[in-house]
Write an enzyme that holds these catalytic residues in place. Structure first.
Site: not given
Length: 295
Positions: A138, A219, A236
């Protein structure tokens, strides 16, 4: 050119042939089912809580520790998918007894999530400054490179909590606690966004995928990263936010630090991150220092 990776490019090495490991835990440290517990740990800036589990019954988590190694992105990606496939196979056989977490760095690379838009890349993808990969995680476009610690948990959420929002908050919590406990830096979440922030600047990006409740991707936290490559993208997909690094927070934007200091920051951040990872997810880490990784 935007690349994807064929599964034929990489075969997960077996510990007997391609990867030499040194474990800090005895080989018979088996995991036990998670027990119900009334005591909980609260998260920073969140209503989320986690149960505190007795040390003797914590789930085992193998930590493949390459945090000083620059592992090519496509290798780490295929490694994750192989581990997920293996974990799902063990689940079917009811033989799943542990989790895995990979810690490493990458050479410079841009990665795209499932919803990434080309307009968030300020360059021609056919003449990109670094390799570009479109992945199944995602999130939007991000940059990975030297000086950034990347953590890829391969967790069976059936043994934790089958809730991806909870899982995202847990990953954020790992970074928030690590920055606070080791560097006395107060980091936080920003409503409506995933990741960890210092004011208006993002220090850690998160993008995940789960297959049958087995997680991968993870992460990335900027420790001593050169932040220049972020200028070639909209990190992002967020146009009005900046990125920062631990080094920049501690020493400022114009201070050059020595290789010794940079290495020390990486070591300290790494130690803090894996400690807080174990605490947040209530796992018993079996740390394996990789000394011979076959690329």
């Amino acid at each position: 050119m935007i690349s994807t990776v064929s599964s034929s490019l990489f075969t997960l090495p077996s510990t007997s042939t391609n990867i030499n490991i040194k474990s800090n835990h005895p080989p018979n440290s088996l995991s036990f089912p998670r027990a119900a517990c009334s005591e909980t740990l609260s998260f920073h800036d969140s209503t989320t809580t986690i149960p505190v589990v007795n040390e003797a019954i914590k789930r085992r988590c193998e930590c493949l520790d390459l945090y000083k190694e620059l592992v090519p992105y496509k290798v780490a990606w295929e490694w994750q998918k192989s581990l997920v496939q293996r974990r799902c196979s063990l689940i079917e056989k009811e033989e799943d007894s542990s989790d895995t977490v990979i810690v490493l760095q990458h050479p410079s690379v841009y990665t795209l999530g499932t919803g990434s838009l080309k307009e968030h890349m300020n360059f021609d993808v056919n003449n990109a400054p670094f390799e570009v990969y479109r992945t199944e995680r995602g999130g939007e476009v991000t940059y990975h490179g030297p000086g950034q610690i990347v953590i890829y948990p391969i967790l069976n959420l059936r043994h934790h909590k089958t809730d991806l929002h909870w899982y995202l908050r847990c990953l954020e919590e790992v970074v928030i606690r690590a920055l606070s406990s080791t560097f006395s830096i107060s980091a936080s979440r920003v409503k409506g966004f995933t990741g960890v922030w210092i004011g208006n600047e993002k220090i850690a990006a998160i993008g995940i995928r789960a297959s049958r409740w087995v997680t991968y991707h993870g992460l990335a936290i900027n420790v001593t990263s050169d932040l220049t490559p972020f200028k070639h993208i909209v990190p992002c997909g967020i146009k009005d936010k900046e990125v920062t690094s631990l080094k920049q927070l501690l020493f400022g934007t114009k201070t050059d630090t020595s290789e010794v200091i940079d290495s020390m920051l990486i070591d300290m951040a790494h130690e803090s991150l894996i400690r807080e990872f174990a605490e947040v997810f209530q796992v018993s880490l079996d740390i394996k220092s990789v000394t011979d990784f076959n690329l």
